[in-house]
Design a protein around this motif. Structure first.
Motif, PDB file in Angstrom:
ATOM      1  N   GLU A 255     -37.955 -43.024  12.933  1.00  0.00           N
ATOM      2  CA  GLU A 255     -38.291 -44.429  12.635  1.00  0.00           C
ATOM      3  C   GLU A 255     -37.031 -45.229  12.313  1.00  0.00           C
ATOM      4  O   GLU A 255     -36.862 -46.368  12.768  1.00  0.00           O
ATOM      5  CB  GLU A 255     -39.278 -44.497  11.461  1.00  0.00           C
ATOM      6  CG  GLU A 255     -40.689 -44.103  11.883  1.00  0.00           C
ATOM      7  CD  GLU A 255     -41.658 -43.916  10.715  1.00  0.00           C
ATOM      8  OE1 GLU A 255     -42.867 -43.952  10.948  1.00  0.00           O
ATOM      9  OE2 GLU A 255     -41.193 -43.702   9.566  1.00  0.00           O
TER      10      GLU A 255
ATOM     11  N   PRO B 101     -38.121 -39.880  23.631  1.00  0.00           N
ATOM     12  CA  PRO B 101     -39.373 -40.653  23.502  1.00  0.00           C
ATOM     13  C   PRO B 101     -39.781 -40.821  22.042  1.00  0.00           C
ATOM     14  O   PRO B 101     -40.887 -40.455  21.646  1.00  0.00           O
ATOM     15  CB  PRO B 101     -40.383 -39.790  24.262  1.00  0.00           C
ATOM     16  CG  PRO B 101     -39.878 -38.390  24.110  1.00  0.00           C
ATOM     17  CD  PRO B 101     -38.389 -38.480  24.015  1.00  0.00           C
TER      18      PRO B 101
ATOM     19  N   GLU C  92     -40.482 -43.428  20.115  1.00  0.00           N
ATOM     20  CA  GLU C  92     -41.607 -44.320  19.756  1.00  0.00           C
ATOM     21  C   GLU C  92     -42.933 -43.625  20.013  1.00  0.00           C
ATOM     22  O   GLU C  92     -43.853 -43.725  19.196  1.00  0.00           O
ATOM     23  CB  GLU C  92     -41.500 -45.634  20.523  1.00  0.00           C
ATOM     24  CG  GLU C  92     -40.425 -46.513  19.881  1.00  0.00           C
ATOM     25  CD  GLU C  92     -40.396 -47.922  20.437  1.00  0.00           C
ATOM     26  OE1 GLU C  92     -41.348 -48.668  20.179  1.00  0.00           O
ATOM     27  OE2 GLU C  92     -39.416 -48.252  21.127  1.00  0.00           O
ATOM     28  N   SER C  93     -43.029 -42.895  21.130  1.00  0.00           N
ATOM     29  CA  SER C  93     -44.319 -42.242  21.397  1.00  0.00           C
ATOM     30  C   SER C  93     -44.537 -41.064  20.441  1.00  0.00           C
ATOM     31  O   SER C  93     -45.674 -40.787  20.047  1.00  0.00           O
ATOM     32  CB  SER C  93     -44.459 -41.841  22.861  1.00  0.00           C
ATOM     33  OG  SER C  93     -43.436 -40.983  23.222  1.00  0.00           O
ATOM     34  N   LEU C  94     -43.457 -40.379  20.042  1.00  0.00           N
ATOM     35  CA  LEU C  94     -43.615 -39.283  19.066  1.00  0.00           C
ATOM     36  C   LEU C  94     -44.101 -39.837  17.722  1.00  0.00           C
ATOM     37  O   LEU C  94     -44.978 -39.256  17.070  1.00  0.00           O
ATOM     38  CB  LEU C  94     -42.292 -38.528  18.878  1.00  0.00           C
ATOM     39  CG  LEU C  94     -41.823 -37.698  20.086  1.00  0.00           C
ATOM     40  CD1 LEU C  94     -40.392 -37.201  19.905  1.00  0.00           C
ATOM     41  CD2 LEU C  94     -42.752 -36.508  20.326  1.00  0.00           C
TER      42      LEU C  94
ATOM     43  N   LYS D  74     -45.812 -42.525  17.330  1.00  0.00           N
ATOM     44  CA  LYS D  74     -47.215 -42.931  17.547  1.00  0.00           C
ATOM     45  C   LYS D  74     -48.151 -41.719  17.425  1.00  0.00           C
ATOM     46  O   LYS D  74     -49.176 -41.779  16.752  1.00  0.00           O
ATOM     47  CB  LYS D  74     -47.347 -43.563  18.946  1.00  0.00           C
ATOM     48  CG  LYS D  74     -48.352 -44.702  19.011  1.00  0.00           C
ATOM     49  CD  LYS D  74     -48.494 -45.190  20.433  1.00  0.00           C
ATOM     50  CE  LYS D  74     -47.841 -46.554  20.619  1.00  0.00           C
ATOM     51  NZ  LYS D  74     -47.938 -47.007  22.019  1.00  0.00           N
ATOM     52  N   VAL D  75     -47.767 -40.620  18.063  1.00  0.00           N
ATOM     53  CA  VAL D  75     -48.598 -39.402  18.007  1.00  0.00           C
ATOM     54  C   VAL D  75     -48.729 -38.930  16.560  1.00  0.00           C
ATOM     55  O   VAL D  75     -49.813 -38.540  16.110  1.00  0.00           O
ATOM     56  CB  VAL D  75     -47.991 -38.278  18.895  1.00  0.00           C
ATOM     57  CG1 VAL D  75     -48.700 -36.955  18.657  1.00  0.00           C
ATOM     58  CG2 VAL D  75     -48.070 -38.649  20.365  1.00  0.00           C
TER      59      VAL D  75
ATOM     60  N   THR E 166     -51.455 -40.306  14.486  1.00  0.00           N
ATOM     61  CA  THR E 166     -52.839 -39.874  14.746  1.00  0.00           C
ATOM     62  C   THR E 166     -53.192 -38.634  13.936  1.00  0.00           C
ATOM     63  O   THR E 166     -54.301 -38.121  14.026  1.00  0.00           O
ATOM     64  CB  THR E 166     -53.062 -39.553  16.244  1.00  0.00           C
ATOM     65  OG1 THR E 166     -52.283 -38.377  16.549  1.00  0.00           O
ATOM     66  CG2 THR E 166     -52.657 -40.690  17.148  1.00  0.00           C
TER      67      THR E 166
END
Ligand SMILES: Cc1cc2nc3c(=O)[nH]c(=O)nc-3n(C[C@H](O)[C@H](O)[C@H](O)COP(=O)(O)O)c2cc1C
Length: 268
Positions: free
Chosen positions: A144, A158, A160-162, A164-165, A168
């Motif tokens: 971050e 990746p 940003e996608s990590l 995001k995951v 969840t």
């Protein structure tokens, strides 16, 4: 410092200890091997291991034989199947590994080769799955920070996608593994990084024989200079984080060996 002890009554003067020594530390004098004082010994133990008569005993304050000493022959076919079937594991059962099993595994790993037999690698083994979660969270915090500061590294990976995951509730960094094994060393030692990678590879290969699996924790390695992570692991200033594996009981099955690229070899 180790000591070369010879039982002359057993020695057959074959000279294997002299020819096996990597540092020219042993020579035959009057038909019996002796160490040469002005040379050095790396305590590799090859003189002892290669003596058919059991006439040599290398002793030292920190030297310990393996827990189990069974010699077995593995066929190339069995070895090939075993090594090709090793897979990176990204789904783990929740159960933890008993300490005794960890000790048996690490008793294999400590026999990995190291430059001049320096054996510079020591380990941090995270036994508590809750601590693994904290560590994964710290890696996400590191990502971050890089994303917020527009770091070039955040463009390459990746991140940003990590992130995001991770929001969840799943763990894209340490994959919900119950344990992490970290190889570290004092940063001033010659081939420590190579030695650490070799030791981790030994660990990775030993694990499936215990019905365990692992995956290299590359993101953790990248984040390992992040101060909150060093602090969490209790790394001293001069200590080098070499690499890490997530470890646990696999919660997945592979039914075939995945394809790999043809090997590129130049024979000369
Ligand atoms: C240095 C290194 C770092 C890796 N880091 C990760 C990682 O952070 N996360 C992950 O899921 N896999 C990681 N892997 C696993 C590779 O993706 C994996 O080895 C490769 O896809 C081949 O699959 P296999 O190990 O099952 O043969 C890493 C592997 C290596 C050698």
């Amino acid at each position: 410092m180790s000591q070369f002890n010879l039982d002359q009554s057993k020695c057959n003067s074959c000279g294997s200890c002299v020819s096996n020594c990597p540092l020219g530390h042993v020579e035959m004098i009057n038909n019996y091997p002796q160490t040469i004082p002005e040379t050095s010994c790396s305590s590799c133990g090859h003189c002892e291991a290669g003596c058919s008569e059991g006439a040599i005993n290398i002793s030292g304050p920190n030297l310990e034989p393996p827990l189990i000493n069974i010699s077995s022959e593995i066929s190339p076919e069995d070895m090939g199947n075993y090594m090709r079937n090793r897979r990176s594991i990204r789904n783990y059962k929740k159960n933890t590994i008993p300490r005794k099993t960890i000790e048996e595994i690490m008793d294999i790993v400590r026999f990995a080769p190291s430059g001049v037999n320096q054996q510079p690698i020591n380990w941090i083994i995270i036994e508590d799955p809750e601590k693994v979660k904290v560590l994964a969270g710290l890696c996400i915090r590191w990502m971050e920070k890089l994303v917020d500061s527009n770091s070039p590294l955040a463009q390459v990976l990746p991140m940003e996608s990590l992130i995001k995951v991770s929001k969840t509730g799943s763990d894209p960094i340490l994959r919900g593994s119950p344990h992490v094994f970290i190889a570290k060393a004092q940063d001033d030692q010659g081939s420590a990084v190579t030695d650490g990678v070799i030791a981790l590879s030994h660990l990775e290969l030993a694990l499936p024989s215990f019905d365990l699996g692992s995956c290299w924790a590359g993101f953790l390695k990248m984040a390992s200079d992040y101060e909150p992570i060093r602090e969490f692991l209790g790394l001293k200033e001069n200590e080098l984080f070499i690499g890490a594996l997530m470890v646990g009981y696999p919660d997945c099955t592979f039914y075939r060996v995945p394809k790999r690229e043809k090997l590129s070899v130049k024979y000369i």
